[in-house]
Structure formats: C-alpha cells, structure tokens
Scaffold this active site. Structure first.
Site, PDB file in Angstrom:
ATOM      1  N   ASP A 471       0.831  -1.204   0.000  1.00 45.27           N
ATOM      2  CA  ASP A 471       0.000   0.000   0.000  1.00 45.27           C
ATOM      3  C   ASP A 471       0.862   1.249   0.000  1.00 45.27           C
ATOM      4  O   ASP A 471       0.536   2.243  -0.633  1.00 45.27           O
ATOM      5  CB  ASP A 471      -0.955   0.000   1.203  1.00 45.27           C
ATOM      6  CG  ASP A 471      -0.228  -0.075   2.535  1.00 45.27           C
ATOM      7  OD1 ASP A 471       0.923  -0.555   2.569  1.00 45.27           O
ATOM      8  OD2 ASP A 471      -0.797   0.340   3.566  1.00 45.27           O
ATOM      9  N   ARG A 475       5.433   4.346   5.978  1.00 52.31           N
ATOM     10  CA  ARG A 475       4.984   4.307   7.370  1.00 52.31           C
ATOM     11  C   ARG A 475       5.021   2.870   7.888  1.00 52.31           C
ATOM     12  O   ARG A 475       5.498   1.952   7.206  1.00 52.31           O
ATOM     13  CB  ARG A 475       3.611   4.943   7.507  1.00 52.31           C
ATOM     14  CG  ARG A 475       2.492   4.162   6.872  1.00 52.31           C
ATOM     15  CD  ARG A 475       1.141   4.798   7.187  1.00 52.31           C
ATOM     16  NE  ARG A 475       0.071   4.095   6.523  1.00 52.31           N
ATOM     17  CZ  ARG A 475      -0.875   4.687   5.801  1.00 52.31           C
ATOM     18  NH1 ARG A 475      -0.874   5.991   5.638  1.00 52.31           N
ATOM     19  NH2 ARG A 475      -1.823   3.965   5.233  1.00 52.31           N
ATOM     20  N   ASP A 476       4.500   2.669   9.096  1.00 55.22           N
ATOM     21  CA  ASP A 476       4.613   1.365   9.750  1.00 55.22           C
ATOM     22  C   ASP A 476       3.557   0.390   9.234  1.00 55.22           C
ATOM     23  O   ASP A 476       2.874  -0.253  10.012  1.00 55.22           O
ATOM     24  CB  ASP A 476       4.465   1.550  11.270  1.00 55.22           C
ATOM     25  CG  ASP A 476       3.174   2.283  11.620  1.00 55.22           C
ATOM     26  OD1 ASP A 476       2.406   2.612  10.695  1.00 55.22           O
ATOM     27  OD2 ASP A 476       2.945   2.515  12.817  1.00 55.22           O
ATOM     28  N   GLU A 477       3.425   0.298   7.920  1.00 55.97           N
ATOM     29  CA  GLU A 477       2.367  -0.523   7.360  1.00 55.97           C
ATOM     30  C   GLU A 477       2.945  -1.403   6.246  1.00 55.97           C
ATOM     31  O   GLU A 477       3.223  -2.562   6.454  1.00 55.97           O
ATOM     32  CB  GLU A 477       1.238   0.387   6.848  1.00 55.97           C
ATOM     33  CG  GLU A 477       0.001  -0.363   6.506  1.00 55.97           C
ATOM     34  CD  GLU A 477      -1.286   0.471   6.650  1.00 55.97           C
ATOM     35  OE1 GLU A 477      -2.325  -0.055   6.296  1.00 55.97           O
ATOM     36  OE2 GLU A 477      -1.235   1.626   7.128  1.00 55.97           O
ATOM     37  N   ASP A 484      -6.207  -2.141  -2.878  1.00 57.47           N
ATOM     38  CA  ASP A 484      -5.411  -1.108  -3.550  1.00 57.47           C
ATOM     39  C   ASP A 484      -5.004  -1.509  -4.965  1.00 57.47           C
ATOM     40  O   ASP A 484      -4.573  -0.678  -5.755  1.00 57.47           O
ATOM     41  CB  ASP A 484      -4.149  -0.813  -2.734  1.00 57.47           C
ATOM     42  CG  ASP A 484      -4.455  -0.319  -1.329  1.00 57.47           C
ATOM     43  OD1 ASP A 484      -5.445  -0.786  -0.737  1.00 57.47           O
ATOM     44  OD2 ASP A 484      -3.706   0.523  -0.815  1.00 57.47           O
ATOM     45  N   TRP A 536     -12.251  -5.821  -1.046  1.00 56.56           N
ATOM     46  CA  TRP A 536     -10.797  -6.044  -0.986  1.00 56.56           C
ATOM     47  C   TRP A 536     -10.453  -7.444  -1.510  1.00 56.56           C
ATOM     48  O   TRP A 536      -9.628  -7.573  -2.424  1.00 56.56           O
ATOM     49  CB  TRP A 536     -10.276  -5.762   0.429  1.00 56.56           C
ATOM     50  CG  TRP A 536      -9.704  -4.378   0.586  1.00 56.56           C
ATOM     51  CD1 TRP A 536      -8.411  -4.075   0.940  1.00 56.56           C
ATOM     52  CD2 TRP A 536     -10.350  -3.111   0.394  1.00 56.56           C
ATOM     53  NE1 TRP A 536      -8.228  -2.709   0.968  1.00 56.56           N
ATOM     54  CE2 TRP A 536      -9.392  -2.095   0.636  1.00 56.56           C
ATOM     55  CE3 TRP A 536     -11.629  -2.726   0.014  1.00 56.56           C
ATOM     56  CZ2 TRP A 536      -9.685  -0.737   0.519  1.00 56.56           C
ATOM     57  CZ3 TRP A 536     -11.922  -1.370  -0.096  1.00 56.56           C
ATOM     58  CH2 TRP A 536     -10.967  -0.403   0.156  1.00 56.56           C
ATOM     59  N   GLU A 752      -2.108   9.147  -0.941  1.00 61.33           N
ATOM     60  CA  GLU A 752      -3.170   8.268  -0.439  1.00 61.33           C
ATOM     61  C   GLU A 752      -4.514   9.012  -0.417  1.00 61.33           C
ATOM     62  O   GLU A 752      -5.551   8.441  -0.748  1.00 61.33           O
ATOM     63  CB  GLU A 752      -2.803   7.844   0.994  1.00 61.33           C
ATOM     64  CG  GLU A 752      -3.830   6.992   1.687  1.00 61.33           C
ATOM     65  CD  GLU A 752      -3.313   6.456   3.008  1.00 61.33           C
ATOM     66  OE1 GLU A 752      -2.426   7.102   3.610  1.00 61.33           O
ATOM     67  OE2 GLU A 752      -3.782   5.388   3.434  1.00 61.33           O
ATOM     68  N   HIS A 768       1.075   6.271  -2.484  1.00 60.76           N
ATOM     69  CA  HIS A 768       0.050   5.229  -2.439  1.00 60.76           C
ATOM     70  C   HIS A 768      -0.487   5.066  -3.854  1.00 60.76           C
ATOM     71  O   HIS A 768      -0.719   6.062  -4.518  1.00 60.76           O
ATOM     72  CB  HIS A 768      -1.101   5.721  -1.556  1.00 60.76           C
ATOM     73  CG  HIS A 768      -1.378   4.882  -0.370  1.00 60.76           C
ATOM     74  ND1 HIS A 768      -0.551   4.839   0.718  1.00 60.76           N
ATOM     75  CD2 HIS A 768      -2.420   4.055  -0.074  1.00 60.76           C
ATOM     76  CE1 HIS A 768      -1.071   4.032   1.628  1.00 60.76           C
ATOM     77  NE2 HIS A 768      -2.210   3.530   1.173  1.00 60.76           N
TER      78      HIS A 768
HETATM   79  C1  BGC Z   1      -3.958   1.230   3.801  1.00 65.50           C
HETATM   80  C2  BGC Z   1      -4.779   1.176   2.547  1.00 65.50           C
HETATM   81  C3  BGC Z   1      -5.751   0.057   2.740  1.00 65.50           C
HETATM   82  C4  BGC Z   1      -6.646   0.486   3.844  1.00 65.50           C
HETATM   83  C5  BGC Z   1      -7.813  -0.400   4.101  1.00 65.50           C
HETATM   84  C6  BGC Z   1      -4.856   1.639   4.889  1.00 65.50           C
HETATM   85  O1  BGC Z   1      -4.235   1.846   6.078  1.00 65.50           O
HETATM   86  O2  BGC Z   1      -2.855   2.046   3.660  1.00 65.50           O
HETATM   87  O3  BGC Z   1      -4.132   1.361   1.412  1.00 65.50           O
HETATM   88  O4  BGC Z   1      -6.363  -0.399   1.616  1.00 65.50           O
HETATM   89  O5  BGC Z   1      -5.917   0.739   5.017  1.00 65.50           O
HETATM   90  O6  BGC Z   1      -8.293  -0.285   5.383  1.00 65.50           O
END
Ligand code: BGC
Length: 897
Positions: A471, A475-477, A484, A536, A752, A768
């Site tokens: 995504d 960041r911490d993800e 996406d 999703w 994003e 994003h």
């Molecule tokens: C992500 C997104 C994702 C979404 C769905 C976000 O934090 O960065 O790209 O699809 O959460 O909850």
C-alpha cells in the site's frame, strides 16, 4: 539455405521469468519469442509454424540436437507461452534452447539466438538443514544484530558448474570468497512463511576455484523476525537453508550444505535491522575477510540446527528486487545544530549510499521523510511508528562507502547528522529499489500536466513493489492490501511487465485462503484481517483476468479456478434477499467535506456498503462465468450467470430510482459501479450515464468525486458512455481534488488522500497507488487507444481506438506486448489528424481511425485501398479497419464539434 529466407526472425527467446530464469521449479515452463520482420515495411507478417529445440548443452544445441525436446515443425501461430513438452527435466538441470519459425508464406527463418533456463532443486534433493541461533544473544539484547554464517571447504578442481540454492529468512545476502554474490537485494521474496518459503538460485561457477573456498551469509530479520508491532505476526529467529551443488568436468559432484559445521557470529557490523526502523551499522565490527577462506573463526560458535519453517519450500519464480537506479541529490542544505537536509528531488523508495571520511567511532545518522515542515526540518508525523533512520559508525582511515542491506525507506528528504566536516551534495546517493521487472511505460502528450501525472504514477508503482504489491513504502504498514490493486493492477501492466510478479502474488493469495474459502484483506497475512467483505478480496478474482487479458496467460485461471470458485461460494452464503451486505471500507477515501478529514462524515458522499458489495459480487459472478468457460466448466458458467441475473434484478429493485436515474443516495460511485457491472435497466443506461456526467460536472465542478472504489472504473465509464471529454477534464484539473492537484502541490508520486496536503497525518501517505484506479488504463487504452481484445488475449489481436480528447494536440504511447512493441501516436492540427501506428508481427488489429471515413487516407492513398487494410465500417465518428502487422500512417479530417 540462405539465412533469413523468411520475412520474420525469432528474437529474444525467453521463459516467462524474464530476468530470472534460474532455479525455476515449474516443470513445464512456457517459452516465448518475439518475431522481428526482416523488412519492417512489410505488412501482414505472421508465423505459420515453429520448431523449438531444447538441449542439455550448448554444443548439442549448436549441432541441432534437441536431446531434451525437438518439437518438430508445429503448424501454429503461437509465439507466446508455448508449454515445454520435452523430456522431464531433472532437478538442478540447466538447459539451452532456440527456435525457428515459418512465415505466412511458408518460408523458413534462421534460428534464434540461444536462451537458457535452469530447474530448481527437487524437494528430495535437499540435504541441507536449517541453521541459525534461536536466541537473542547472551543478554537477550534488543534489537537483534544480523547473524553472520560462514563455511570453508576444499574443491579439488575448478568447477564446471556451481549453483547455490539459498533461503535466508527473513532476509539474507550471500557472499562467496570475499564478495557479494548476485545483484539482488532484500532476498528472498516475502511470503507467509507458514505456507511457503522461497529460495533463490545463484550461479557461482565463476566465483569458486580449485583449493580453499568460503561461503558467507548475512542474515537479517525482515518480516520473519518481526517483533516490532503488536499486530504483526512473527515467525521466529532468523534462519537459513543453503545448498551448493558443484559439478566437475570429470563428472564428479560435490555438495556443500548448511549444517552444524557452519560457524555463526552475532558480532557482525549490522547491530540492528528492521524494515521499518532502519539499520545500524558499526564498521569497526566488520570481521575483515569473514567470507573468504583463511579467516580465523575460532571465536565463532557452531551454528545450531533450528526448526524448519512449516511452509513448503519453493523457488522464487519472479524477478528479484534490485537497485534499479541511483539518484544524485538536487541539494544539501545546512540546518542548524550540525544537521543537513538532502533533497533527492523525487519521492523515492530504497535507501541512501553514504560516502564519508572521518575518525573511527564517528556516528552518522540518516533520517528519512517524504516532506519537510515549513521550517525546513523533516516532517515525520505520517510515518507513524516507523523510525526510518539508519546509523553508520565509521571505522576510520580513509573514504568509507556504505549502504544498508536489510531495511528500506520511502522518502524524498534525508536529514544527516554527525557527518564529519561539511558534506558535499555527493555525500549521499539515492538508491532506488524495487522488483526488477522490465519497465515499459512510454507515454507522452502535449499536456505537460498529464505527463507529470504519468511520471507520478510510474514512481508510485515502482515504490510499492516489495516482492508483494504494498500500500505504501514509508509508514509502519507496507502491507499487501488487496483493495489497492483491484484495477490498478491493470494500469500497472502498461508500466511494468508484472506477469511473474502477480503470478507469485496469486500463490500468496491462495496461501491466505481459509478452508472455508474466506480471503483476507491483507496478503501475506502479516496482519490477520479476515472480514469477509467483498471489495478487498475481489482482487483475488480480478488479477487472473488481468493476467489473461494482458499476457494471454490462461494457466493462472486454470490453476486457481477451484480456489476462486470456493471464495465465490463462501461469499454466496452471505447473500440476503439477493443483496450482499458485507463491506468493510465503503468507497475508501472519497474527497471529504472538510480538508482536514481522512474519511468523509457526510452521508451524501458515502456509498452504502451493501450497494458496493452487491454490485461487486454481481460483476465478479460475470467474470467467473467467463473463467468457467475458459476452463470448460460450462455448467458452472451458467450457474454463475443465473445468480448474477437474480442479483442484478434485486439490486435494481432495491437501489434504482427511475425518475432521477440515480441509485440509492445518488453518489457518483453508485452510478459508476452500476455502469461498470451492467446494473442498469436496459433502457436506462444512457440516462444513468447522463446523470453521472451531470453529477461530475455540477456537484464536483468537473473534479474527482469518488474514492478508491469509484476510481477503479471512473475513467473508463466516462469514456465508454461518450464522455471522454469529461474524463480528460477531470484528469487534468489543477485544483482540488484530483491527480493534477497533487502535481501542482509538488507531489512526485501519488497521494493516499485527495487532500494529502492538509489531512491528518495518522493516515496520510505521499506514496500510495490505490487512487490511480484506472487512470493508467485510460492513458494507454483510451488516449493512445492500445488495448487487448479479450477474445484473443495477450494482444494477439489488438484493438486500437484513440480518444482524441480535450485540448490535446498529440498523444504518443507504446506498449511492450508479448508480441513486441505496439505504438500509437496521434497528432491534431486544427481539423486534421495524423495517426501513426505500429502493429507487431504475428498479431492483427482492429483500427479505429477518428474522423470522417470519407477523408481517411493511409500512406499516399485512400485507406480503404491500402495494402494490408480492410475497411469494416463507420462507427461512432471513427472509420474502422481490420489490419495485419506493420507500420501505418493515417490522416483524416475530424468532424466539427
Ligand atoms: C492502507 C490502505 C488500505 C486500507 C484499508 C490503509 O491503512 O494504507 O491502502 O487499503 O488501510 O483499510
């Protein structure tokens, strides 16, 4: 036989894993080649037959001996994804192959150049044991330093061939006789290690010698040892499995495998490493020569045998990550108290290479951010808990050059502290890192804003390839969020050759499927999120269709059909009165009413989750019916269609308002979905489209009014319903909200949030891809007009239909298809249009030339009389022709608007 008697020469023979044909563990890989015309001026060139030879040595191949496979002369026009049907290939084998073809007149070509691939190690041939150290040093110190593993061994002869198969989890770097092996980074690719563990294959023949040799492996944490966040799964301490297979000229073989005779140290220079937080490197702790023979490892301990990860061992059948470009900073600015801010000029993903000279023990820190605060310091609020900082401690005594190995950052700006002396702008270099897929993006237009948007899309995509589609990179993800990539993946196919990448992700997606059929929102499931929403997980269904349309790959549909069907069946259980009330994220990130908000609270902007879930499910059933026919499951196909019919009726009954031609509360997304999935009453489609266009024009003042869900289809729906002009206006707005607004605000990637410059940093990434939606598809398939025909997928038959839009005076684009380059360039001067096309050999095209059919000329004469063209009809302001391969130069007169 004269060379090249045929009008075509086969070139670029390759397996489907273009830049990584080593260690393939698909026993029937598919072979492809491009056909180059000997005279590019010729038209209608096609292959009528081919012959493939596959041999166990280049010598055998040179003498025409296909000892593994001689296909014989096969009457076929197939030149892409031809399945290997030769003798079973033994574990570890390397093979060579070539192809020749016969053209449409039956003339025979010369042979192509040789190509080669190798087979991975059969599970039965693995002798290695998993080794490592299942503890965190004597004091259980946090964080975990990278482990060093080494092994010395004797070879009596210089090897004829030497191959290493290695899986170092989470991340590893292999060295042989003192230097790094291969040019890949962040290996191996990410997976759910409980399900699949990937190994990487390296050819080290040239790196080994007769006498003493050594292998060294640096082991980083990656996502295997990932204890930084509560919600992240972690799999254990780093561990490695390695096997070196040596073949000698005299036929003898040697195997060196990881076992407890390997030595291990936790005292290496990488003191801490984490993908999100960064790497700490102390150059004083580099054990000089540790991966070369003769190093004194008496202070090291024996590696321990550790448990094997439960996942199935498989070869990494996809391109590796590499450093693909090196950027020079555009400036370095001092910023008080010894800090310097470097500007890369581009929001990029990877890391920095540092050049520094200074006393031993000097510690230089590099911190990363996408943007700056007004006072010129780093803005890191949107990185959340990711520390995104690297530390380098100098050993002293000359110029030191360093770059990290087991981390990566998403950044444009770097804050450097502790640099001895004054750093020049060349003290840092930006190393751009992503899956090294062939980059094919080629688009330009007369509108510089559109070109900048294309630039931002390309950089956004490359920054989010981390062996999974992520995504965001900063960041911490950094997770593989399915939603996406829905239609973004189709956009991506015009920027990169994503075939192997998404084939690999399909495996990850199936790995994540529960026995119930449930598919999660994030894959691999480092975050475990099974919500049983429709949108999703629907990416699991869309991706095989994308691979089929864009690459002509039916194997993905064949292989995954049962799992796709299982998910569809699972979701069917949630149907209620023909509607599917399962949704988690609605139309994620619509432009909100208040510029500080992340999500809109205005009920008029929020599309009902049940509406979205139902519309998607209906569209997915239609897609499944298509797949079912491809795999000859005709009964399934009619069941899917039947159910889709019922849902369609329930959807229309529930949501459609005939008096206004709106759905439910009338959001743009509701209309976009109704058009995308055929959810309009037959006589109301035009009215629905008109109302959508009115809403875009009036309510959004010709700006984007949708979030992630609507954005996947918006541009195509506007074009398909006769509003290409509006699509162009929306795409090129410079004011909020829109892709052009991001450019105007200095973005060099995609945000994003539409309001990424003003919204809360809690969820506000500057890189994003989700809001790209079908914008990339629109650029290539609509503006330039290059698209595949789903009936003859993979661009075997091409539909070329440019949309001459807005104030554009030219658009030029090309697409590197499985048959070679397709190019389209149009230029408008007043009412006159020029259209230059290139249709690759062995394909055919339906060409839609904009303009009054009476005026269309090709070359020097009327198009209808032109060699290689056949006039079909006049249709919607176009003259339509059927064409064979070749170069075409059309002119026409456009109708007055
Ligand atoms: C992500 C997104 C994702 C979404 C769905 C976000 O934090 O960065 O790209 O699809 O959460 O909850």
């Amino acid at each position: 036989m004269p060379l090249c008697a045929a009008s075509l020469v086969p070139a670029s023979p390759r397996t489907e894993y273009r830049t990584n044909p080593l260690g393939i563990d698909v026993r029937e890989p598919r072979l492809s080649w491009i056909l180059n015309p000997t005279n590019p001026g010729n038209r209608g060139l096609a292959q009528s037959a081919y012959q493939i030879l596959v041999a166990s040595s280049p010598q055998a191949l040179a003498s025409g001996n296909g000892d593994l496979w001689d296909s014989g002369k096969v009457a076929s026009d197939q030149s892409s994804l031809v399945v290997y049907r030769g003798r079973p290939l033994p574990s570890g084998a390397r093979v060579w192959w070539k192809v020749r073809v016969w053209d449409q007149a039956g003339a025979e070509s010369s042979w192509s150049e040789n190509a080669s691939w190798s087979i991975g190690l059969d599970p039965r041939d693995w002798k290695a044991m998993w080794i490592g150290l299942d503890e965190n040093g004597p004091k259980a110190e946090q964080p975990l330093p990278a482990r060093l593993l080494r092994k010395e061994f004797q070879l009596d002869q210089k090897p004829k061939r030497a191959t290493v198969y290695v899986s170092g989890l989470g991340l590893s770097e292999l060295c042989a006789n003192g230097a790094k092996v291969g040019d890949d980074v962040l290996a191996p690719a990410l997976t759910d290690y409980d399900k699949t563990v990937l190994y990487v294959t390296y050819d080290v023949t040239d790196r080994l010698k007769a006498g003493r040799n050594a292998l060294g492996l640096m082991l980083g944490n990656g996502r295997f040892y990932a204890p930084r966040m509560a919600e992240s799964r972690t799999f254990g301490f780093p561990r490695a499995l390695l096997q070196l297979e040596v073949e000698n000229d005299d036929g003898s073989r040697v195997t060196i495998a990881s076992d407890t005779s390997w030595k291990l140290s936790t005292k290496g220079p990488i003191r801490a490493n984490n993908e999100y937080d960064g790497e700490e490197y102390d150059a004083r702790m580099e054990p000089e020569g540790w991966s070369a023979p003769g190093f004194d490892d008496s202070g090291w301990t024996a590696a321990a045998q550790v448990s094997a990860p439960t996942g199935v061992l498989a070869s990494q059948n996809a391109e590796p990550l590499r450093v693909t470009e090196t950027l020079k900073p555009v400036k370095a600015t001092p910023h008080g108290d010894g800090a310097w801010i470097f500007d890369m000029g581009q929001n990029m993903v990877g890391w920095c290479r540092l050049h520094v000279t200074g006393p031993s023990g000097t510690r230089v820190s590099l911190r990363f951010a996408e943007t700056l605060k007004p006072d010129g310091t780093l803005y890191t609020d949107n990185l959340r808990s990711a520390k995104a900082a690297d530390y380098y401690t100098l050993k002293g005594g000359g110029t030191e050059t360093w770059e990290p190995r087991f981390t990566y950052h998403g950044f444009r700006f770097v804050e450097v502290r502790g640099y001895p002396g004054t750093p020049g702008v060349d003290a840092l270099e930006g190393r751009v890192v992503h899956d090294d897929m062939e980059r094919i993006a080629d688009f330009s237009s007369s509108n510089p804003l559109l070109n900048s948007i294309h630039h931002n899309i390309a950089w956004g995509m490359r920054g989010n390839y981390r062996s999974i589609p992520t995504d965001c990179p900063q960041r911490d993800e950094r997770q593989g969020w399915l939603g996406d990539r829905s239609q973004v993946s189709r956009s991506e196919s015009y920027f990169f050759d994503i075939a192997a990448f998404y084939t690999k992700w399909m495996r990850d997606l199936e790995d994540a499927q529960k026995p119930s059929g449930s598919i999660p929102d994030v894959v691999p499931t480092y975050w475990v999120l099974y919500h049983d929403d429709v949108t999703w997980p629907s990416t699991f269904i869309f991706v095989p269709g994308m691979l089929y349309d864009q690459y002509g790959d039916r194997r993905v549909i064949e292989r995954y059909y049962p799992s796709l069907k299982k998910w569809i069946g699972h979701m069917r259980g949630f149907l209620k009165d023909g509607l599917l009330p399962k949704d988690q994220y609605a139309d994620w990130c619509v432009p909100p009413e208040d510029l500080k908000l992340i999500h809109s609270k205005d009920p008029a902007r929020v599309t009902s989750g049940t509406l979205i879930g139902t519309a998607y499910y209906c569209g997915l059933l239609d897609l499944m019916a298509r797949y079912a026919r491809i795999v000859d499951q005709f009964q399934d196909a009619s069941e899917f269609e039947h159910l889709a019919g019922d849902i369609r009726a329930a959807f229309i009954a529930k949501y459609f308002h005939p008096e206004t031609a709106r759905y439910d509360n009338g959001t743009q997304t509701s209309s976009v979905l109704a058009l995308a999935f055929g959810l309009t009453p037959p006589d109301a489609k035009a009215a629905v489209a008109k109302e959508l266009a009115r809403k875009v024009s009036d309510e959004s003042a010709n700006h984007v009014g949708v979030g992630l869900i609507g954005a996947q289809w918006l541009m195509r729906m506007l074009c398909e319903t006769g509003r290409a002009d509006l699509a162009y206006t929306v795409a090129t707005q410079k004011t909020y909200p829109g892709w052009g607004y991001m450019v105007e605000r200095g973005a060099t990637t995609m945000w994003e949030l539409w309001n990424g410059d003003t919204a809360d940093p809690a969820m506000n990434s500057g890189n994003h891809v989700m809001q790209i939606g079908d914008l990339g598809v629109w650029m290539y398939e609509y503006l330039a007009g290059i698209r595949p025909d789903p009936e003859k997928p993979g661009f075997k038959h091409i539909v070329i239909r440019p949309y001459v839009s807005g104030d554009l005076t030219y658009v030029g684009a090309s697409h590197q298809s499985p048959y070679g380059k397709i190019a389209s360039r149009w230029e408008r001067n007043g009412g006159k249009l020029k259209l230059n096309l290139s249709v690759p050999a062995n394909t055919t095209a339906t060409i839609w030339v904009p303009g009054d059919p009476q005026t269309v000329r090709e070359g020097a004469g009327p198009a209808a009389e032109s060699h290689g063209l056949r006039f079909l009809r006049a249709d919607s302001g176009y003259a339509v022709y059927e064409a064979g391969s070749g170069e075409y130069a059309f002119t026409s007169e456009l109708a007055e608007k």
